[in-house]
Write a protein that holds these residues in place. Structure first.
Motif, PDB file in Angstrom:
ATOM      1  N   GLU A 193      56.762  97.278  68.746  1.00 20.12           N
ATOM      2  CA  GLU A 193      58.033  97.122  69.459  1.00 20.12           C
ATOM      3  C   GLU A 193      57.977  97.682  70.873  1.00 20.12           C
ATOM      4  N   TYR A 194      57.089  98.666  71.100  1.00 20.43           N
ATOM      5  CA  TYR A 194      57.059  99.343  72.401  1.00 20.43           C
ATOM      6  C   TYR A 194      55.733  99.167  73.138  1.00 20.43           C
ATOM      7  N   PHE A 195      54.899  98.239  72.672  1.00 20.02           N
ATOM      8  CA  PHE A 195      53.618  98.034  73.341  1.00 20.02           C
ATOM      9  C   PHE A 195      53.798  97.610  74.793  1.00 20.02           C
ATOM     10  N   SER A 196      54.883  96.913  75.095  1.00 17.08           N
ATOM     11  CA  SER A 196      55.096  96.419  76.459  1.00 17.08           C
ATOM     12  C   SER A 196      55.319  97.548  77.460  1.00 17.08           C
ATOM     13  N   LEU A 197      55.594  98.752  76.980  1.00 18.83           N
ATOM     14  CA  LEU A 197      55.792  99.891  77.869  1.00 18.83           C
ATOM     15  C   LEU A 197      54.467 100.474  78.352  1.00 18.83           C
ATOM     16  N   PHE A 198      53.368 100.019  77.764  1.00 16.44           N
ATOM     17  CA  PHE A 198      52.040 100.503  78.128  1.00 16.44           C
ATOM     18  C   PHE A 198      51.321  99.479  79.016  1.00 16.44           C
ATOM     19  N   LYS A 199      50.451  99.975  79.879  1.00 20.28           N
ATOM     20  CA  LYS A 199      49.565  99.142  80.670  1.00 20.28           C
ATOM     21  C   LYS A 199      48.130  99.388  80.203  1.00 20.28           C
ATOM     22  N   LYS A 200      47.258  98.412  80.441  1.00 21.12           N
ATOM     23  CA  LYS A 200      45.867  98.556  80.056  1.00 21.12           C
ATOM     24  C   LYS A 200      44.979  98.409  81.279  1.00 21.12           C
ATOM     25  N   GLU A 201      44.023  99.330  81.431  1.00 16.32           N
ATOM     26  CA  GLU A 201      43.083  99.270  82.541  1.00 16.32           C
ATOM     27  C   GLU A 201      41.695  99.676  82.076  1.00 16.32           C
ATOM     28  N   HIS A 202      40.744  99.557  82.986  1.00 14.93           N
ATOM     29  CA  HIS A 202      39.345  99.875  82.679  1.00 14.93           C
ATOM     30  C   HIS A 202      38.883 100.995  83.594  1.00 14.93           C
ATOM     31  N   PHE A 203      38.152 101.936  83.024  1.00 12.07           N
ATOM     32  CA  PHE A 203      37.556 103.012  83.813  1.00 12.07           C
ATOM     33  C   PHE A 203      36.046 102.915  83.703  1.00 12.07           C
ATOM     34  N   GLY A 204      35.382 102.888  84.831  1.00 12.48           N
ATOM     35  CA  GLY A 204      33.929 102.830  84.836  1.00 12.48           C
ATOM     36  C   GLY A 204      33.359 103.981  85.630  1.00 12.48           C
ATOM     37  N   SER A 205      32.413 104.672  85.047  1.00  7.58           N
ATOM     38  CA  SER A 205      31.713 105.741  85.757  1.00  7.58           C
ATOM     39  C   SER A 205      30.221 105.389  85.789  1.00  7.58           C
ATOM     40  N   LYS A 206      29.422 106.255  86.348  1.00  7.39           N
ATOM     41  CA  LYS A 206      28.001 105.962  86.513  1.00  7.39           C
ATOM     42  C   LYS A 206      27.310 105.714  85.179  1.00  7.39           C
ATOM     43  N   ASN A 207      27.667 106.524  84.171  1.00  5.50           N
ATOM     44  CA  ASN A 207      26.958 106.449  82.895  1.00  5.50           C
ATOM     45  C   ASN A 207      27.785 105.888  81.746  1.00  5.50           C
ATOM     46  N   HIS A 208      29.036 105.589  82.000  1.00  6.96           N
ATOM     47  CA  HIS A 208      29.878 105.175  80.888  1.00  6.96           C
ATOM     48  C   HIS A 208      31.085 104.413  81.407  1.00  6.96           C
ATOM     49  N   SER A 209      31.663 103.572  80.562  1.00  5.14           N
ATOM     50  CA  SER A 209      32.901 102.896  80.927  1.00  5.14           C
ATOM     51  C   SER A 209      33.743 102.701  79.673  1.00  5.14           C
ATOM     52  N   MET A 210      35.054 102.725  79.846  1.00  3.85           N
ATOM     53  CA  MET A 210      35.984 102.598  78.736  1.00  3.85           C
ATOM     54  C   MET A 210      37.261 101.920  79.196  1.00  3.85           C
ATOM     55  N   ASP A 211      37.875 101.166  78.305  1.00  2.00           N
ATOM     56  CA  ASP A 211      39.226 100.697  78.530  1.00  2.00           C
ATOM     57  C   ASP A 211      40.200 101.787  78.098  1.00  2.00           C
ATOM     58  N   TYR A 212      41.419 101.704  78.600  1.00  2.00           N
ATOM     59  CA  TYR A 212      42.436 102.653  78.161  1.00  2.00           C
ATOM     60  C   TYR A 212      43.825 102.064  78.367  1.00  2.00           C
ATOM     61  N   TYR A 213      44.744 102.505  77.551  1.00  2.00           N
ATOM     62  CA  TYR A 213      46.158 102.214  77.709  1.00  2.00           C
ATOM     63  C   TYR A 213      46.842 103.447  78.306  1.00  2.00           C
ATOM     64  N   PHE A 214      47.918 103.219  79.056  1.00  2.00           N
ATOM     65  CA  PHE A 214      48.670 104.367  79.551  1.00  2.00           C
ATOM     66  C   PHE A 214      50.145 104.027  79.733  1.00  2.00           C
ATOM     67  N   TYR A 215      50.945 105.069  79.723  1.00  2.00           N
ATOM     68  CA  TYR A 215      52.392 104.984  79.943  1.00  2.00           C
ATOM     69  C   TYR A 215      52.729 105.964  81.055  1.00  2.00           C
TER      70      TYR A 215
END
Length: 295
Positions: free
Chosen positions: A31-53
């Motif tokens: 019901e509240y997923f629309s309140l979150f955004k999704k982005e990608h973080f990439g560093s030299k040795n690793h990368s991950m997606d993440y959600y945030f509010y």
């Protein structure tokens, strides 16, 4: 599958007289997923997606600093798409009710790079190799998505709870609090001493009928040491309940209803009828957080 066809949980003959088994959560997922955004973080040795509010995009002042809540999901949950927000215990923390309870907070849900190999073995779940990359992601989020944060609090569910301990063990002076839910990985005494030296608050949550770990053998012997800590709230309920007041059963090939204490924690330790599951916390987990943030 009808209730009659559900596998009988291994603890079914231990439930209190008059109790019943509940096979489904009662809240609506997504019901509240629309309140979150999704982005990608990439560093030299690793990368991950993440959600945030971001609370400042939902009515909270842009001229204040807010705490940051980081939610670490359980194994396989990163493969569930947006549902991971709920499984990690973050979804309801974006609601107006919860946000108002503690005066606003940033929410961050990092995703482990999980996948199944050719033999259908789960790979890429949380382990110590994520420790530095996760810290980098958190720092990058603070630098790029906020004007600075006040307290930093990390939640963890199941495998995420063990990772929660791993993160605070490694960066004890960075985090203000941790809320591991369903982990037997209680740190050794000298690390708990470091928690105390850094005024780290621990909310330890573990169901006594957890199907994955033995409370009697793995948790109970460590309770006296936890009780000696400066800031430790211990929540070890006899039974984990769904919102309808039934004892929770979840079975996807293995019973885990009592392991998934995250569901009760997510619904603020209250049943649908308003019954409080922990009398020491009349305002639930959000009340505990509010007191911590104000301290």
């Amino acid at each position: 599958m009808s209730k009659a066809e559900k596998p009988l949980p291994p603890w079914a003959n231990e439930i209190p007289e008059g109790a019943f088994i509940s096979y489904e959560t009662t809240y609506k997922v997504g019901e509240y997923f629309s309140l979150f955004k999704k982005e990608h973080f990439g560093s030299k040795n690793h990368s991950m997606d993440y959600y945030f509010y971001d609370p400042t995009e939902h009515g909270f002042s842009k001229d204040k600093t807010y705490p940051l809540f980081v939610f670490l999901h359980g194994a396989t949950n990163a493969l569930e798409g947006d549902v991971c927000i709920n499984y990690a215990g973050a979804e309801f923390y974006a609601t107006e009710e919860y946000q108002n309870d503690f005066g606003g907070a940033y929410l961050l849900v990092p995703l482990a790079n999980e996948y199944y190999d050719e033999e259908e073995n789960l790979k890429g779940f949380w382990d110590e190799s994520y420790t530095e990359p996760l810290c980098n992601l958190i720092n990058n989020f603070i630098q790029t998505k906020t004007n600075g944060v006040s307290k930093k609090i990390v939640f963890g569910n199941s495998a995420g709870a063990t990772m929660c301990f791993t993160m605070v063990n490694a960066y004890t002076d960075f985090f203000d609090a941790l809320i591991p839910i369903g982990s037997n990985n209680i740190p050794e005494d000298k690390i708990l001493d470091e928690y105390d030296k850094n005024d780290v608050h621990l909310f330890f949550a573990f169901g006594k009928h957890d199907e994955f770990h033995s409370y009697e053998e793995e948790i109970l012997p460590r309770i006296p040491r936890l009780e000696e800590m400066k800031h430790c709230f211990i929540f070890t309920p006899d039974w984990v309940y769904n919102g309808d007041g039934g004892i929770a059963s979840i079975n996807f090939g293995k019973e885990m209803g009592q392991h998934c204490l995250i569901n009760s924690m997510h619904t603020n330790l209250k049943l649908d009828d308003g019954t409080i599951l922990e009398k020491r916390l009349p305002r639930g987990v959000t009340g505990w957080l509010d007191e911590l943030i104000k301290s």
